[in-house]
Structure formats: C-alpha cells, structure tokens
Design an enzyme around this catalytic site. Structure first.
Site, PDB file in Angstrom:
ATOM      1  N   LYS A  64     -13.181  36.891 -90.933  1.00 52.81           N
ATOM      2  CA  LYS A  64     -13.950  36.128 -89.932  1.00 52.81           C
ATOM      3  C   LYS A  64     -14.523  34.828 -90.527  1.00 52.81           C
ATOM      4  O   LYS A  64     -14.862  34.804 -91.712  1.00 52.81           O
ATOM      5  CB  LYS A  64     -15.081  37.033 -89.469  1.00 52.81           C
ATOM      6  CG  LYS A  64     -16.041  36.455 -88.479  1.00 52.81           C
ATOM      7  CD  LYS A  64     -17.104  37.498 -88.199  1.00 52.81           C
ATOM      8  CE  LYS A  64     -18.275  36.948 -87.420  1.00 52.81           C
ATOM      9  NZ  LYS A  64     -19.127  36.041 -88.156  1.00 52.81           N
ATOM     10  N   LYS A 110     -14.915  33.839 -97.369  1.00 48.39           N
ATOM     11  CA  LYS A 110     -13.542  33.831 -97.907  1.00 48.39           C
ATOM     12  C   LYS A 110     -13.381  32.805 -99.028  1.00 48.39           C
ATOM     13  O   LYS A 110     -12.834  33.111-100.076  1.00 48.39           O
ATOM     14  CB  LYS A 110     -12.526  33.490 -96.806  1.00 48.39           C
ATOM     15  CG  LYS A 110     -12.440  34.492 -95.689  1.00 48.39           C
ATOM     16  CD  LYS A 110     -11.467  34.029 -94.616  1.00 48.39           C
ATOM     17  CE  LYS A 110     -11.896  32.755 -93.919  1.00 48.39           C
ATOM     18  NZ  LYS A 110     -13.121  32.887 -93.110  1.00 48.39           N
ATOM     19  N   LYS A 157     -11.045  22.941 -92.158  1.00 52.43           N
ATOM     20  CA  LYS A 157     -12.340  22.580 -92.761  1.00 52.43           C
ATOM     21  C   LYS A 157     -12.139  22.036 -94.189  1.00 52.43           C
ATOM     22  O   LYS A 157     -12.999  21.380 -94.741  1.00 52.43           O
ATOM     23  CB  LYS A 157     -13.234  23.847 -92.774  1.00 52.43           C
ATOM     24  CG  LYS A 157     -14.704  23.594 -92.996  1.00 52.43           C
ATOM     25  CD  LYS A 157     -15.588  24.731 -92.452  1.00 52.43           C
ATOM     26  CE  LYS A 157     -15.329  26.071 -93.118  1.00 52.43           C
ATOM     27  NZ  LYS A 157     -16.528  26.743 -93.635  1.00 52.43           N
ATOM     28  N   ASP A 173      -9.847  34.281 -87.813  1.00 55.44           N
ATOM     29  CA  ASP A 173      -9.159  35.340 -87.105  1.00 55.44           C
ATOM     30  C   ASP A 173      -7.668  34.991 -86.980  1.00 55.44           C
ATOM     31  O   ASP A 173      -7.288  33.831 -87.088  1.00 55.44           O
ATOM     32  CB  ASP A 173      -9.793  35.450 -85.704  1.00 55.44           C
ATOM     33  CG  ASP A 173      -9.588  36.822 -85.109  1.00 55.44           C
ATOM     34  OD1 ASP A 173      -8.706  37.551 -85.570  1.00 55.44           O
ATOM     35  OD2 ASP A 173     -10.322  37.142 -84.167  1.00 55.44           O
TER      36      ASP A 173
HETATM   37  P1  ADP Z   1     -15.619  31.176 -95.200  1.00 53.43           P
HETATM   38  O1  ADP Z   1     -14.689  30.555 -96.177  1.00 53.43           O
HETATM   39  O2  ADP Z   1     -15.257  32.595 -94.884  1.00 53.43           O
HETATM   40  O3  ADP Z   1     -15.812  30.381 -93.954  1.00 53.43           O
HETATM   41  P2  ADP Z   1     -17.639  30.538 -97.172  1.00 53.43           P
HETATM   42  O4  ADP Z   1     -17.021  31.077 -98.413  1.00 53.43           O
HETATM   43  O5  ADP Z   1     -17.609  29.073 -96.949  1.00 53.43           O
HETATM   44  O6  ADP Z   1     -17.062  31.287 -95.895  1.00 53.43           O
HETATM   45  O7  ADP Z   1     -19.138  31.105 -97.167  1.00 53.43           O
HETATM   46  C1  ADP Z   1     -20.096  30.728 -96.217  1.00 53.43           C
HETATM   47  C2  ADP Z   1     -21.455  30.662 -96.878  1.00 53.43           C
HETATM   48  O8  ADP Z   1     -21.891  31.960 -97.276  1.00 53.43           O
HETATM   49  C3  ADP Z   1     -21.477  29.805 -98.143  1.00 53.43           C
HETATM   50  O9  ADP Z   1     -22.605  28.984 -98.106  1.00 53.43           O
HETATM   51  C4  ADP Z   1     -21.567  30.805 -99.277  1.00 53.43           C
HETATM   52  O10 ADP Z   1     -22.285  30.294-100.372  1.00 53.43           O
HETATM   53  C5  ADP Z   1     -22.335  31.951 -98.625  1.00 53.43           C
HETATM   54  N1  ADP Z   1     -22.018  33.261 -99.243  1.00 53.43           N
HETATM   55  C6  ADP Z   1     -20.791  33.825 -99.386  1.00 53.43           C
HETATM   56  N2  ADP Z   1     -20.867  35.032 -99.977  1.00 53.43           N
HETATM   57  C7  ADP Z   1     -22.193  35.257-100.222  1.00 53.43           C
HETATM   58  C8  ADP Z   1     -22.947  36.326-100.820  1.00 53.43           C
HETATM   59  N3  ADP Z   1     -22.357  37.439-101.268  1.00 53.43           N
HETATM   60  N4  ADP Z   1     -24.306  36.171-100.903  1.00 53.43           N
HETATM   61  C9  ADP Z   1     -24.916  35.059-100.445  1.00 53.43           C
HETATM   62  N5  ADP Z   1     -24.273  34.019 -99.882  1.00 53.43           N
HETATM   63  C10 ADP Z   1     -22.923  34.106 -99.758  1.00 53.43           C
HETATM   64 MG    MG Z   2     -13.491  28.841 -95.978  1.00 53.50          MG
END
Ligand code: ADP
Ligand code: MG
Length: 267
Positions: free
Chosen positions: A8, A13, A39, A126
C-alpha cells in the site's frame, strides 16, 4: 536474483527497499535498486537527492536509446548500491507497465540488467491493473510490506492474487510479508492463517526511521555516527539473509474480497 517490493502507498516500501539494498550490499552482493513509482523518490535515502528518471532521460534524447550512457541513468548510492528511477508516464495518460518495460529494455541495451547479483524493484501501491504488475514479469520473488491494519492487508491480498496469476506463466514466488510500523501483528496473523505465507520480519514504528527519510540517509549510514542504531540495521540484515538463503516461497492461495472483509473486521 530479482525482487519486487509491493505494498500500500506510504507503508514504507521505499524505506524498506533502500535499507534491504544496503543490507544485501553489506553481504557482498552487487545491488541495483529500481524505483518504479511516478513519485520517483525510491532511491532518495540512498543517493540523498531525486535522481533524473529514465523517462526524462529518454525524452531528452528523443528516445534514441543508443545516445543514452549508463552514467545518464545509473547513480551510485550509499554502500555501493546502484540506483535507477524509472519515473512515471504523464499524469492521467500512458501506462506504468510501459515505463517499467522501457526501463528494463534500456538497462538490457546498456548491458546492465544481467550485471547485478540482485535487482530490487521498488513498486508503487496497489496492483490495480496489469501495468502495475509489470515488474512481476521480471522478478523471482515478490515481497509485500504491510502494517497490522485492514487497508494494507487488503492491498497485500490483491498483490498476493497478482502473484498467483503471474506464477502460472512466470517462475515467480512470494517470499513473504514484511510487517512495518507496527508493534502488533494480530491481523497479520489472522490473514496468514487464511492465506499462508512467511512473515520475514515485523518492524515497529521507529522514530529514527522516520527521521532517516528527512535526512536522506539509510539507517546504515546513520549508524556510522550513532552506533545505537545498529539494532535497526539488524532487522534489515535479517531480511537480507533470509532472501539470500533462496527461500522456497509460496504461490499464495485465494481469499476473495468479501471473505477478507469479514476476517479482518469485527462485523
Ligand atoms: P512508500 O514507499 O511505501 O510510499 P515510504 O518508504 O516513502 O513509503 O515511507 C513513508 C514514510 O514512513 C517515510 O517518511 C518513512 O520514513 C516512514 N517510515 C517507514 N517505515 C517506518 C518505520 N518502521 N518507523 C517509522 N517511520 C517509518
Ligand atoms: Mg515509495
């Protein structure tokens, strides 16, 4: 070995991908991380900046592949991890699957695709259509990042269904779930009772991981000056070791949407 990381939107990720990539590099592997999200921030914490996308570079060169050099699209990140951002099609037009296809085609022309021990595709949210599932055409393993909540597990189930579908024609397996930003795992456990699959690791919400995104650094880089953070790196090293052990993986079974609704809710 090729890995595709799904889950999600906003679940973690890219954060997880960057740290797993460094963990795999620490284990001596030559790693390429490919961001497949419009993004285009997948590799931000590895390089510390938003690198140009493949699509931008191809547009600049009028889609003359022969004019593109590896250094135009492959950037060195922390820990020796190489980084590529596929980018996205124009908003509201085109197809994400096309972008992934062009990226793989270009990397093959640059003789880069088979040069790595590990290629990790960091894919977006998704799996709403075949385009989003395109990286599964190239992957040996799919990894799903989820929290302990309904929405992320719902998305996980759709991704699992895509893996089942692709596994008919591709040598693809689901390596398992990575729980992220959660200290509880009751709903995750309920889900894997119904759709059995391994849980590779469950990471809690860790303030330093949130900060790592803002700093543009992986936890491994932060731990160089703050050794107290090594315990966070161990989570990612553990995931890397399980991947390197070439897990059998699973072809997930089916849990129809309606069944999942009743499984994961109180009504
Ligand atoms: P995605 O790639 O799935 O969209 P991101 O990796 O960009 O998500 O993460 C979104 C936000 O959540 C980022 O700011 C990241 O630092 C934070 N984050 C991810 N995992 C954790 C965690 N285990 N604890 C705290 N913050 C987290
Ligand atoms: Mg991402």
């Amino acid at each position: 070995m090729k890995l595709a990381v799904y889950g999600k939107g906003g679940i973690g990720k890219s954060t997880t991908s960057c740290n797993i990539s460094v963990a795999l590099a620490r284990r001596g592997k030559k790693v390429l991380q490919i961001g497949c999200d419009p993004k285009h921030d997948s590799t931000f914490t590895l390089t510390g900046f938003l690198i140009p996308t493949i699509i931008d570079t191809l547009q600049e060169k009028d889609y003359h592949y022969e004019d593109v050099w590896p250094e135009d699209v492959i950037y060195k990140g922390y820990g020796g991890v190489d980084c590529v951002e596929a980018g996205g099609p124009p908003a509201g037009a085109g197809c994400g699957g096309y972008v992934v296809g062009e990226t793989v085609k270009l990397l093959k022309e640059l003789n880069a695709f088979d040069e790595y021990d590990i290629i990790l595709f960091d894919v977006l949210g998704d799996v709403v259509c075949g385009g989003f599932a395109a990286p599964l055409n190239y992957a040996d393993y799919c990894l799903i990042v989820t929290d302990n909540g309904f929405d992320a597990l719902f998305a996980a189930n759709r991704i699992a269904a895509s893996v089942r579908e692709k596994a008919r024609t591709h040598p693809l397996r689901l390596a398992g779930l990575i729980g992220n930003r959660t200290s509880k795992r009751d709903l995750i456990d309920k889900y894997i009772d119904t759709v059995p699959m391994p849980v590779l690791e469950v990471l809690p919400l860790i303030e330093d991981i949130r900060v790592s995104r803002v700093k543009g650094k992986t936890l491994f880089e932060m731990a160089e000056t703050e050794p107290a953070l090594n315990y966070v790196c161990d989570y990612y090293l553990n995931i890397a070791d399980q991947i390197l052990a070439k897990p059998e993986g699973v072809v997930p079974n089916d849990s129809p949407d309606r069944e999942l609704f009743s499984l994961l809710s109180d009504f």
